[in-house]
Design an enzyme around this catalytic site. Structure first.
Site, PDB file in Angstrom:
ATOM      1  N   ASN A 197       0.864  -1.196   0.000  1.00  0.00           N
ATOM      2  CA  ASN A 197       0.000   0.000   0.000  1.00  0.00           C
ATOM      3  C   ASN A 197       0.892   1.235   0.000  1.00  0.00           C
ATOM      4  O   ASN A 197       1.520   1.536   1.014  1.00  0.00           O
ATOM      5  CB  ASN A 197      -0.908  -0.009   1.230  1.00  0.00           C
ATOM      6  CG  ASN A 197      -1.678   1.287   1.386  1.00  0.00           C
ATOM      7  OD1 ASN A 197      -1.856   2.029   0.416  1.00  0.00           O
ATOM      8  ND2 ASN A 197      -2.134   1.571   2.588  1.00  0.00           N
ATOM      9  N   TRP A 198       0.926   1.915  -1.154  1.00  0.00           N
ATOM     10  CA  TRP A 198       1.815   3.076  -1.267  1.00  0.00           C
ATOM     11  C   TRP A 198       1.249   4.322  -0.595  1.00  0.00           C
ATOM     12  O   TRP A 198       1.920   5.334  -0.524  1.00  0.00           O
ATOM     13  CB  TRP A 198       2.092   3.355  -2.747  1.00  0.00           C
ATOM     14  CG  TRP A 198       3.323   2.657  -3.226  1.00  0.00           C
ATOM     15  CD1 TRP A 198       3.878   1.523  -2.680  1.00  0.00           C
ATOM     16  CD2 TRP A 198       4.168   3.040  -4.307  1.00  0.00           C
ATOM     17  NE1 TRP A 198       5.011   1.179  -3.371  1.00  0.00           N
ATOM     18  CE2 TRP A 198       5.208   2.089  -4.375  1.00  0.00           C
ATOM     19  CE3 TRP A 198       4.137   4.074  -5.232  1.00  0.00           C
ATOM     20  CZ2 TRP A 198       6.218   2.159  -5.332  1.00  0.00           C
ATOM     21  CZ3 TRP A 198       5.141   4.148  -6.187  1.00  0.00           C
ATOM     22  CH2 TRP A 198       6.178   3.198  -6.234  1.00  0.00           C
ATOM     23  N   LYS A 199       0.000   4.276  -0.169  1.00  0.00           N
ATOM     24  CA  LYS A 199      -0.650   5.472   0.394  1.00  0.00           C
ATOM     25  C   LYS A 199      -0.448   6.648  -0.583  1.00  0.00           C
ATOM     26  O   LYS A 199      -0.412   6.429  -1.786  1.00  0.00           O
ATOM     27  CB  LYS A 199      -0.109   5.792   1.780  1.00  0.00           C
ATOM     28  CG  LYS A 199      -0.035   4.563   2.683  1.00  0.00           C
ATOM     29  CD  LYS A 199       0.262   4.930   4.101  1.00  0.00           C
ATOM     30  CE  LYS A 199       0.562   3.669   4.886  1.00  0.00           C
ATOM     31  NZ  LYS A 199       0.148   3.757   6.266  1.00  0.00           N
ATOM     32  N   HIS A 246      -9.659   1.401   4.842  1.00  0.00           N
ATOM     33  CA  HIS A 246      -8.355   1.523   5.507  1.00  0.00           C
ATOM     34  C   HIS A 246      -8.518   2.514   6.665  1.00  0.00           C
ATOM     35  O   HIS A 246      -9.274   3.489   6.553  1.00  0.00           O
ATOM     36  CB  HIS A 246      -7.306   2.017   4.512  1.00  0.00           C
ATOM     37  CG  HIS A 246      -5.919   1.980   5.068  1.00  0.00           C
ATOM     38  ND1 HIS A 246      -5.444   2.937   5.928  1.00  0.00           N
ATOM     39  CD2 HIS A 246      -4.915   1.084   4.907  1.00  0.00           C
ATOM     40  CE1 HIS A 246      -4.198   2.633   6.270  1.00  0.00           C
ATOM     41  NE2 HIS A 246      -3.849   1.514   5.660  1.00  0.00           N
ATOM     42  N   GLU A 306      -5.733  -4.791  10.848  1.00  0.00           N
ATOM     43  CA  GLU A 306      -4.726  -3.754  11.013  1.00  0.00           C
ATOM     44  C   GLU A 306      -5.037  -2.935  12.259  1.00  0.00           C
ATOM     45  O   GLU A 306      -5.843  -1.986  12.191  1.00  0.00           O
ATOM     46  CB  GLU A 306      -4.719  -2.818   9.802  1.00  0.00           C
ATOM     47  CG  GLU A 306      -4.364  -3.476   8.495  1.00  0.00           C
ATOM     48  CD  GLU A 306      -3.748  -2.465   7.529  1.00  0.00           C
ATOM     49  OE1 GLU A 306      -2.597  -2.656   7.165  1.00  0.00           O
ATOM     50  OE2 GLU A 306      -4.410  -1.484   7.190  1.00  0.00           O
ATOM     51  N   GLY A 359       2.308   2.313  10.823  1.00  0.00           N
ATOM     52  CA  GLY A 359       3.314   3.367  10.728  1.00  0.00           C
ATOM     53  C   GLY A 359       3.993   3.708  12.048  1.00  0.00           C
ATOM     54  O   GLY A 359       4.712   4.705  12.138  1.00  0.00           O
ATOM     55  N   SER A 419       3.254  -2.041  10.504  1.00  0.00           N
ATOM     56  CA  SER A 419       4.682  -2.029  10.840  1.00  0.00           C
ATOM     57  C   SER A 419       5.413  -3.326  10.509  1.00  0.00           C
ATOM     58  O   SER A 419       6.275  -3.780  11.279  1.00  0.00           O
ATOM     59  CB  SER A 419       4.867  -1.659  12.321  1.00  0.00           C
ATOM     60  OG  SER A 419       4.445  -0.333  12.541  1.00  0.00           O
ATOM     61  N   GLY A 469       2.662  -1.193   4.316  1.00  0.00           N
ATOM     62  CA  GLY A 469       2.664   0.205   3.904  1.00  0.00           C
ATOM     63  C   GLY A 469       4.062   0.678   3.535  1.00  0.00           C
ATOM     64  O   GLY A 469       4.574   0.376   2.452  1.00  0.00           O
TER      65      GLY A 469
HETATM   66  C1  PEP Z   1      -0.862   0.208   5.938  1.00  0.00           C
HETATM   67  O1  PEP Z   1      -0.818   1.327   5.435  1.00  0.00           O
HETATM   68  O2  PEP Z   1      -1.847  -0.515   5.724  1.00  0.00           O
HETATM   69  C2  PEP Z   1       0.249  -0.238   6.768  1.00  0.00           C
HETATM   70  C3  PEP Z   1       0.203  -1.440   7.278  1.00  0.00           C
HETATM   71  O3  PEP Z   1       1.278   0.646   6.946  1.00  0.00           O
HETATM   72  P1  PEP Z   1       2.717   0.355   7.612  1.00  0.00           P
HETATM   73  O4  PEP Z   1       3.188  -0.981   7.052  1.00  0.00           O
HETATM   74  O5  PEP Z   1       3.564   1.485   7.172  1.00  0.00           O
HETATM   75  O6  PEP Z   1       2.495   0.266   9.087  1.00  0.00           O
END
Ligand code: PEP
Length: 228
Positions: free
Chosen positions: A7-9, A85, A152, A158, A190, A211
């Site tokens: 997920n590039w956000k 999300h 999640e 993050g 994370s 992410g």
């Molecule tokens: C996400 O954006 O769904 C995510 C899991 O982010 P990260 O891996 O950066 O915690």
């Protein structure tokens, strides 16, 4: 085989996409990789990589300026879409009802929704994790069709902090037991090359939603390798 969804956000540009996608297309893996890109990066050369989007409108079409419909995503080659999300729930006030509508519209148009659920730190500290997950599931999952659930915890996204293995297994087992049919369940929050293998091996975890570590080959490819 594990599902690995990146997920590039709201990050990345065309050069960065081309760089990562070329590397991904040269990576032999038994896992399934899906990349959820910002809308503007979805078209063009995709080097055979399976595409996902990060959101879809709950409406079919019409006067919804700025929104992107499921038919538009399908047209652009998208096969998966994130629905609900936590960043959409937080910054765009998406409710379970809207998430269900989005997921239902996606399914109707041949796109598999990845429905995200998870508790906040306050809910966790109050001992409400299970109740929150059950409510989100009962109000967000579509009546019919194929979908994926991503567990999640909001506080793990993050933050560099992950739940313990027993916290994850408890949550994903509840999800498994609550779903009317067997659907893939992912963990997200994370993930990095050090924790990916152990977390992906937890019972009922069929894959990972990743992410920031999915943005660059240097951080993403080692995760894919460690799951092979
Ligand atoms: C996400 O954006 O769904 C995510 C899991 O982010 P990260 O891996 O950066 O915690």
């Amino acid at each position: 085989m594990k599902l690995i969804i990146g997920n590039w956000k709201m990050n990345g540009n065309l050069d960065e996409k081309n760089f990562l996608f070329k590397d991904l297309s040269n990576t032999k893996t038994k896992n399934k990789i899906i990349m959820c890109l910002p809308f503007t990066l979805i078209g063009g050369e995709n080097f055979g990589i399976t595409l996902g989007a990060q959101d879809v409108s709950n409406h079919e079409n019409g006067a919804y300026t700025g929104d992107i419909s499921a038919t538009m995503l399908k047209d652009a080659g998208v096969q998966y879409v994130l629905c609900g999300h936590s960043e959409r729930r937080l910054h765009h006030n998406e409710t379970n009802e809207m998430v269900k509508e989005k997921a239902t519209t996606a399914i109707k148009n041949g796109i598999i929704p990845v429905i995200c659920v998870g508790e906040t730190m306050e809910e966790k500290n109050a001992g409400h994790t299970i109740a929150v997950i059950k409510k989100m599931l009962s109000e967000s999952i579509p009546e019919n069709g194929e979908y994926i659930i991503a567990y999640e915890p909001r506080w793990a996204i993050g933050s560099g902090v992950t739940p313990t293995n027993s916290e994850i297994v408890l949550a994903v087992k509840i999800i498994f037991d609550t779903l009317p049919n067997s659907m893939p369940i992912l963990y997200g929050g994370s993930i990095n090359a050090t924790n990916a293998k152990e977390i992906a091996s937890i019972p009922y975890v069929d894959g990972l939603l990743i992410g920031s570590a999915s943005l660059k080959s240097e951080t993403f490819l080692p995760i894919i390798k460690t799951l092979d």
